[in-house]
Scaffold this active site. Structure first.
Site, PDB file in Angstrom:
ATOM      1  N   ARG A  73       2.951   3.899   4.947  1.00 39.84           N
ATOM      2  CA  ARG A  73       2.588   4.054   6.369  1.00 39.84           C
ATOM      3  C   ARG A  73       3.526   3.259   7.277  1.00 39.84           C
ATOM      4  O   ARG A  73       3.901   2.141   6.972  1.00 39.84           O
ATOM      5  CB  ARG A  73       1.144   3.577   6.585  1.00 39.84           C
ATOM      6  CG  ARG A  73       0.113   4.627   6.273  1.00 39.84           C
ATOM      7  CD  ARG A  73      -1.288   4.060   6.225  1.00 39.84           C
ATOM      8  NE  ARG A  73      -1.614   3.205   7.372  1.00 39.84           N
ATOM      9  CZ  ARG A  73      -2.794   2.623   7.540  1.00 39.84           C
ATOM     10  NH1 ARG A  73      -3.764   2.796   6.653  1.00 39.84           N
ATOM     11  NH2 ARG A  73      -3.022   1.869   8.589  1.00 39.84           N
ATOM     12  N   ARG A  80       0.836  -1.215   0.000  1.00 41.61           N
ATOM     13  CA  ARG A  80       0.000   0.000   0.000  1.00 41.61           C
ATOM     14  C   ARG A  80       0.868   1.262   0.000  1.00 41.61           C
ATOM     15  O   ARG A  80       1.863   1.343   0.724  1.00 41.61           O
ATOM     16  CB  ARG A  80      -0.914   0.009   1.221  1.00 41.61           C
ATOM     17  CG  ARG A  80      -1.631   1.343   1.406  1.00 41.61           C
ATOM     18  CD  ARG A  80      -2.845   1.250   2.314  1.00 41.61           C
ATOM     19  NE  ARG A  80      -2.612   0.597   3.581  1.00 41.61           N
ATOM     20  CZ  ARG A  80      -3.582   0.224   4.409  1.00 41.61           C
ATOM     21  NH1 ARG A  80      -4.852   0.417   4.085  1.00 41.61           N
ATOM     22  NH2 ARG A  80      -3.292  -0.354   5.552  1.00 41.61           N
TER      23      ARG A  80
HETATM   24  P1  ADP Z   1      -8.372  -0.617   4.238  1.00 39.78           P
HETATM   25  O1  ADP Z   1      -8.891   0.799   4.226  1.00 39.78           O
HETATM   26  O2  ADP Z   1      -9.449  -1.630   4.424  1.00 39.78           O
HETATM   27  O3  ADP Z   1      -7.235  -0.813   5.194  1.00 39.78           O
HETATM   28  P2  ADP Z   1      -7.269   0.027   1.564  1.00 39.78           P
HETATM   29  O4  ADP Z   1      -8.446   0.539   0.806  1.00 39.78           O
HETATM   30  O5  ADP Z   1      -6.285   1.011   2.074  1.00 39.78           O
HETATM   31  O6  ADP Z   1      -7.787  -0.921   2.788  1.00 39.78           O
HETATM   32  O7  ADP Z   1      -6.536  -1.069   0.657  1.00 39.78           O
HETATM   33  C1  ADP Z   1      -5.358  -1.737   1.103  1.00 39.78           C
HETATM   34  C2  ADP Z   1      -4.427  -1.960  -0.085  1.00 39.78           C
HETATM   35  O8  ADP Z   1      -5.013  -2.907  -0.988  1.00 39.78           O
HETATM   36  C3  ADP Z   1      -4.179  -0.703  -0.916  1.00 39.78           C
HETATM   37  O9  ADP Z   1      -2.846  -0.722  -1.380  1.00 39.78           O
HETATM   38  C4  ADP Z   1      -5.160  -0.826  -2.094  1.00 39.78           C
HETATM   39  O10 ADP Z   1      -4.661  -0.201  -3.264  1.00 39.78           O
HETATM   40  C5  ADP Z   1      -5.219  -2.329  -2.280  1.00 39.78           C
HETATM   41  N1  ADP Z   1      -6.550  -2.781  -2.715  1.00 39.78           N
HETATM   42  C6  ADP Z   1      -7.764  -2.251  -2.423  1.00 39.78           C
HETATM   43  N2  ADP Z   1      -8.760  -2.947  -3.017  1.00 39.78           N
HETATM   44  C7  ADP Z   1      -8.153  -3.963  -3.683  1.00 39.78           C
HETATM   45  C8  ADP Z   1      -8.638  -5.049  -4.510  1.00 39.78           C
HETATM   46  N3  ADP Z   1      -9.952  -5.219  -4.732  1.00 39.78           N
HETATM   47  N4  ADP Z   1      -7.713  -5.902  -5.018  1.00 39.78           N
HETATM   48  C9  ADP Z   1      -6.383  -5.732  -4.786  1.00 39.78           C
HETATM   49  N5  ADP Z   1      -5.875  -4.745  -4.035  1.00 39.78           N
HETATM   50  C10 ADP Z   1      -6.738  -3.868  -3.501  1.00 39.78           C
HETATM   51  P1  ADP Z   2      -6.222  -0.451   8.606  1.00 38.01           P
HETATM   52  O1  ADP Z   2      -7.538  -0.404   7.951  1.00 38.01           O
HETATM   53  O2  ADP Z   2      -5.083  -0.678   7.677  1.00 38.01           O
HETATM   54  O3  ADP Z   2      -6.172  -1.365   9.798  1.00 38.01           O
HETATM   55  P2  ADP Z   2      -6.700   2.194   9.838  1.00 38.01           P
HETATM   56  O4  ADP Z   2      -6.211   3.366   9.077  1.00 38.01           O
HETATM   57  O5  ADP Z   2      -8.170   1.971   9.910  1.00 38.01           O
HETATM   58  O6  ADP Z   2      -5.890   0.956   9.272  1.00 38.01           O
HETATM   59  O7  ADP Z   2      -6.159   2.281  11.344  1.00 38.01           O
HETATM   60  C1  ADP Z   2      -4.805   2.474  11.612  1.00 38.01           C
HETATM   61  C2  ADP Z   2      -4.567   2.429  13.117  1.00 38.01           C
HETATM   62  O8  ADP Z   2      -5.295   3.496  13.742  1.00 38.01           O
HETATM   63  C3  ADP Z   2      -5.062   1.175  13.823  1.00 38.01           C
HETATM   64  O9  ADP Z   2      -4.102   0.127  13.796  1.00 38.01           O
HETATM   65  C4  ADP Z   2      -5.248   1.698  15.248  1.00 38.01           C
HETATM   66  O10 ADP Z   2      -4.006   1.857  15.931  1.00 38.01           O
HETATM   67  C5  ADP Z   2      -5.816   3.082  14.996  1.00 38.01           C
HETATM   68  N1  ADP Z   2      -7.302   3.086  14.909  1.00 38.01           N
HETATM   69  C6  ADP Z   2      -8.049   3.424  13.823  1.00 38.01           C
HETATM   70  N2  ADP Z   2      -9.358   3.320  14.113  1.00 38.01           N
HETATM   71  C7  ADP Z   2      -9.436   2.893  15.398  1.00 38.01           C
HETATM   72  C8  ADP Z   2     -10.514   2.572  16.258  1.00 38.01           C
HETATM   73  N3  ADP Z   2     -11.796   2.662  15.845  1.00 38.01           N
HETATM   74  N4  ADP Z   2     -10.212   2.154  17.515  1.00 38.01           N
HETATM   75  C9  ADP Z   2      -8.944   2.060  17.946  1.00 38.01           C
HETATM   76  N5  ADP Z   2      -7.885   2.329  17.187  1.00 38.01           N
HETATM   77  C10 ADP Z   2      -8.121   2.756  15.917  1.00 38.01           C
END
Ligand code: ADP
Ligand code: ADP
Length: 209
Positions: free
Chosen positions: A155, A127
């Protein structure tokens, strides 16, 4: 439309939210994005959250609950909102539900984006985020154009170790909220494996059903 996107880290919540909010005309409220902004600005909340986030641990409930309830009370969320990354624990789900009842709102949909654990680490480590546009890319699955590649951010918590830790938290603390929404009849499950376009089509269908 008042809705929640749930799914493991890297399921595609942010990617799909960005595609859906324009057509739904509701704000995309990402707890992770709000926390990262607070860390960058160096606010008291950001300073407290930083260590938990780097380690892939959950930020304490009271911190996140206060932040989100204040956000959804703002005028731009009065007509609806899309929550992404919140709630993530049973106490967060209960606090949201109580606040919505107080405000006279009902929850329309909770969409669970399902992606098997084996695919999660690869999605996370590849990502890359564009700090200028907010666009999310993936080095393999959604490669950035050369002109933006140099400014992309990886990140700090998108290491294999921190992703595994977030996955453990997801199964232990977040998955248990799913039955609460299932019992309310608002839950829809969407297969998150496929191209982003395929997933968007499934999500749109799930929101209409
Ligand atoms: P989340 O918000 O659930 O953590 P993201 O939308 O940031 O997930 O997506 C995580 C990673 O996977 C990003 O690098 C994104 O470009 C990629 N990604 C998102 N949707 C898909 C998909 N349908 N197939 C493959 N990779 C994807
Ligand atoms: P991802 O979808 O890749 O897990 P997010 O961007 O949603 O990542 O979250 C990144 C980080 O922010 C989490 O690992 C946690 O430390 C914190 N975080 C986000 N949302 C919450 C929540 N609702 N409660 C507690 N921690 C949170």
């Amino acid at each position: 439309m008042r809705m929640i996107l749930i799914g493991p880290p890297g399921a595609g919540k942010g990617t799909q939210a960005a595609r859906l909010v324009d057509q739904l005309r509701i704000p995309h409220i990402s707890s992770g994005d709000m926390l990262r902004a607070a860390v960058k600005e160096g606010t008291a909340l950001g300073v407290e959250a930083d260590g938990y986030m780097k380690a892939g641990k959950l930020v304490p409930d009271e911190v996140v609950i206060g932040m989100i309830l204040e956000r959804i009370a703002r005028p731009d969320a009065a007509g609806g909102f899309m929550l992404d990354g919140f709630p993530r624990t049973i106490p967060q789900a209960e606090a949201l539900s109580a606040a919505m009842t107080r405000a006279g709102y009902t929850l329309d949909r909770v969409v669970l984006i399902e992606v098997p654990d084996e695919l999660i680490v690869e999605r996370g480590v590849g990502r890359r985020n564009d700090p200028v546009t907010g666009r999310i890319y993936h080095l393999t699955f959604d490669p950035p154009p050369p002109e933006v590649a140099a400014r992309l951010v990886h990140r700090k918590d998108d290491t294999e170790e921190a992703i595994q830790q977030r996955l453990v938290k997801y199964h232990g603390e977040t998955a248990p909220i799913v039955p609460l929404y299932e019992a309310q009849g608002v839950l829809r499950r969407v297969d998150g494996v496929g191209t982003p376009d395929e997933v968007t089509a499934r999500l749109t269908a799930a929101l209409a059903s």
